[in-house]
Design a protein around this motif. Structure first.
Motif, short mmCIF file in Angstrom:
data_model
loop_
_atom_site.label_atom_id
_atom_site.label_comp_id
_atom_site.label_asym_id
_atom_site.label_seq_id
_atom_site.Cartn_x
_atom_site.Cartn_y
_atom_site.Cartn_z
N GLU A 101 0.83 -1.21 0.00
CA GLU A 101 0.00 0.00 0.00
C GLU A 101 0.87 1.26 0.00
N ILE A 102 1.88 1.28 0.85
CA ILE A 102 2.74 2.46 0.94
C ILE A 102 3.56 2.65 -0.33
N GLY A 103 3.98 1.57 -0.94
CA GLY A 103 4.84 1.66 -2.11
C GLY A 103 4.14 2.01 -3.41
N PHE A 104 2.82 1.89 -3.46
CA PHE A 104 2.09 2.07 -4.70
C PHE A 104 2.31 3.46 -5.31
N GLY A 105 2.20 4.50 -4.48
CA GLY A 105 2.35 5.86 -5.00
C GLY A 105 3.74 6.10 -5.58
N LEU A 106 4.77 5.59 -4.92
CA LEU A 106 6.13 5.74 -5.44
C LEU A 106 6.28 5.06 -6.79
N ALA A 107 5.67 3.88 -6.93
CA ALA A 107 5.72 3.19 -8.22
C ALA A 107 5.02 4.00 -9.30
N GLN A 108 3.89 4.62 -8.93
CA GLN A 108 3.16 5.47 -9.88
C GLN A 108 3.97 6.69 -10.30
N MET A 109 4.86 7.11 -9.43
CA MET A 109 5.73 8.26 -9.75
C MET A 109 6.91 7.85 -10.62
N GLY A 110 7.05 6.57 -10.89
CA GLY A 110 8.11 6.09 -11.77
C GLY A 110 9.36 5.62 -11.06
N ARG A 111 9.30 5.45 -9.75
CA ARG A 111 10.47 4.96 -9.02
C ARG A 111 10.70 3.48 -9.30
N ASN A 112 11.97 3.05 -9.31
CA ASN A 112 12.25 1.64 -9.54
C ASN A 112 12.03 0.84 -8.25
N LYS A 113 12.14 -0.47 -8.35
CA LYS A 113 11.81 -1.33 -7.20
C LYS A 113 12.68 -1.03 -5.98
N ALA A 114 13.96 -0.78 -6.21
CA ALA A 114 14.85 -0.49 -5.09
C ALA A 114 14.48 0.82 -4.41
N GLU A 115 14.15 1.82 -5.22
CA GLU A 115 13.76 3.12 -4.67
C GLU A 115 12.45 3.02 -3.90
N VAL A 116 11.53 2.22 -4.43
CA VAL A 116 10.25 2.01 -3.73
C VAL A 116 10.50 1.34 -2.38
N ALA A 117 11.31 0.29 -2.38
CA ALA A 117 11.59 -0.44 -1.15
C ALA A 117 12.26 0.46 -0.12
N ASP A 118 13.21 1.28 -0.57
CA ASP A 118 13.90 2.20 0.34
C ASP A 118 12.94 3.22 0.93
N GLY A 119 12.06 3.75 0.07
CA GLY A 119 11.10 4.74 0.53
C GLY A 119 10.13 4.18 1.56
N VAL A 120 9.64 2.97 1.29
CA VAL A 120 8.71 2.31 2.22
C VAL A 120 9.40 2.07 3.56
N ALA A 121 10.61 1.53 3.52
CA ALA A 121 11.34 1.24 4.76
C ALA A 121 11.59 2.52 5.56
N ALA A 122 11.92 3.61 4.86
CA ALA A 122 12.23 4.86 5.53
C ALA A 122 11.01 5.44 6.25
N VAL A 123 9.84 5.41 5.59
CA VAL A 123 8.66 6.00 6.23
C VAL A 123 8.17 5.12 7.38
N LEU A 124 8.33 3.80 7.26
CA LEU A 124 7.95 2.91 8.35
C LEU A 124 8.86 3.13 9.57
N ARG A 125 10.15 3.32 9.32
CA ARG A 125 11.08 3.61 10.42
C ARG A 125 10.75 4.96 11.07
N ARG A 126 10.38 5.93 10.26
CA ARG A 126 10.06 7.27 10.76
C ARG A 126 8.94 7.23 11.81
N PHE A 127 8.00 6.31 11.62
CA PHE A 127 6.87 6.20 12.54
C PHE A 127 7.01 5.02 13.50
N GLY A 128 8.19 4.39 13.52
CA GLY A 128 8.42 3.28 14.43
C GLY A 128 7.57 2.07 14.11
N LYS A 129 7.27 1.85 12.84
CA LYS A 129 6.38 0.76 12.43
C LYS A 129 7.04 -0.19 11.43
N ALA A 130 8.36 -0.36 11.53
CA ALA A 130 9.05 -1.25 10.58
C ALA A 130 8.47 -2.66 10.62
#
Length: 244
Positions: A101-130
């Motif tokens: 769910e979190i990664g969908f928007g990044l994919a729609q923006m044209g980010r590659n799989k690694a960038e999507v995974a990094d973005g998802v991990a970063a926002v989950l860590r930001r909220f303590g929800k890894a």
């Protein structure tokens, strides 16, 4: 991107009439404030305005630009400047797991799989929800699902977030927790609500009625006037004033 003297939010002569019913009527708005409220009764056009601002529906007349992006015509550009949080997270969530769910928007923006995974991990860590990454969304509480929706928006680093009655159906502790999260965000928030107490301390409040602007100013001016008018309507015997 707009220069410092250009409005972050710009609506020029916007009208919206789905199925021939006028919902937003020739609305013009320029704004750069950090906390903006849109206040009105049920049926006043607030949710339609939220959808127009997010580019989810096109205006029949006029233009909506956020950070100089025409959000209805440039959908990819819109994803990077504005996000929306709906009243019901189940109307927003489309994937079975949190990370999808979190990664969908990044994919729609044209980010590659690694960038999507990094973005998802970063926002989950930001909220303590890894530990939520592979969790099934349907097993989360409503407040937790609303947080997933918020993370799904924030991961795209928007300039503006529109919140459409985001606390409806949430209990008081969950509402207070989400309010603290939102208060700490370094971006512009547009809060759509019929509850004037939600707009305490806001920089600017727009009172909307039947798709038109009734009053526009600081919360300290608009909220008391709105509250007094609603109190007068509530004390009247004429049931024609009941919201539809």
């Amino acid at each position: 991107m707009p220069t410092d003297d250009r409005p972050l939010i710009s609506l020029d002569g916007v009208s919206y009439s789905p199925d021939g019913l006028m919902v937003i009527d020739d609305l013009t708005l320029k704004a750069r404030e950090r906390r903006i409220g849109v206040l009105g009764r049920n049926g006043s056009g607030k949710t339609s305005l939220a959808r127009l601002m997010a580019g989810l529906v096109p205006a029949d007349r006029g233009t909506v630009r956020i950070a100089d992006v025409d959000v209805a015509r440039d959908r990819k550009g819109a994803l990077g400047v504005i996000g929306i949080l709906f009243q019901n997270p189940d109307h927003q969530i489309i994937f079975p797991t949190v990370e999808e769910e979190i990664g969908f928007g990044l994919a729609q923006m044209g980010r590659n799989k690694a960038e999507v995974a990094d973005g998802v991990a970063a926002v989950l860590r930001r909220f303590g929800k890894a530990h939520w990454a592979s969790a099934a969304v349907n097993l989360l509480s409503q407040g937790q699902r609303q947080l997933v929706c918020l993370m799904s928006v924030l991961v795209m680093n928007p300039r503006v977030i529109v919140l459409d009655e985001p606390f409806a159906g949430l209990d008081m502790p969950t509402t207070l927790q989400l309010q603290r999260v939102l208060a700490g965000l370094d971006l512009t928030i547009v809060m759509i609500t019929h509850q004037p107490d939600m707009l305490k301390g806001y920089d600017r409040v727009i009172w909307l009625e039947r798709g038109a602007m009734v009053q526009d100013g600081p919360a300290s001016e608009v909220v008391p006037t709105f509250t007094a008018h609603m109190t007068t309507l509530g004390g009247a015997d004429d049931l024609s004033d009941l919201a539809g």
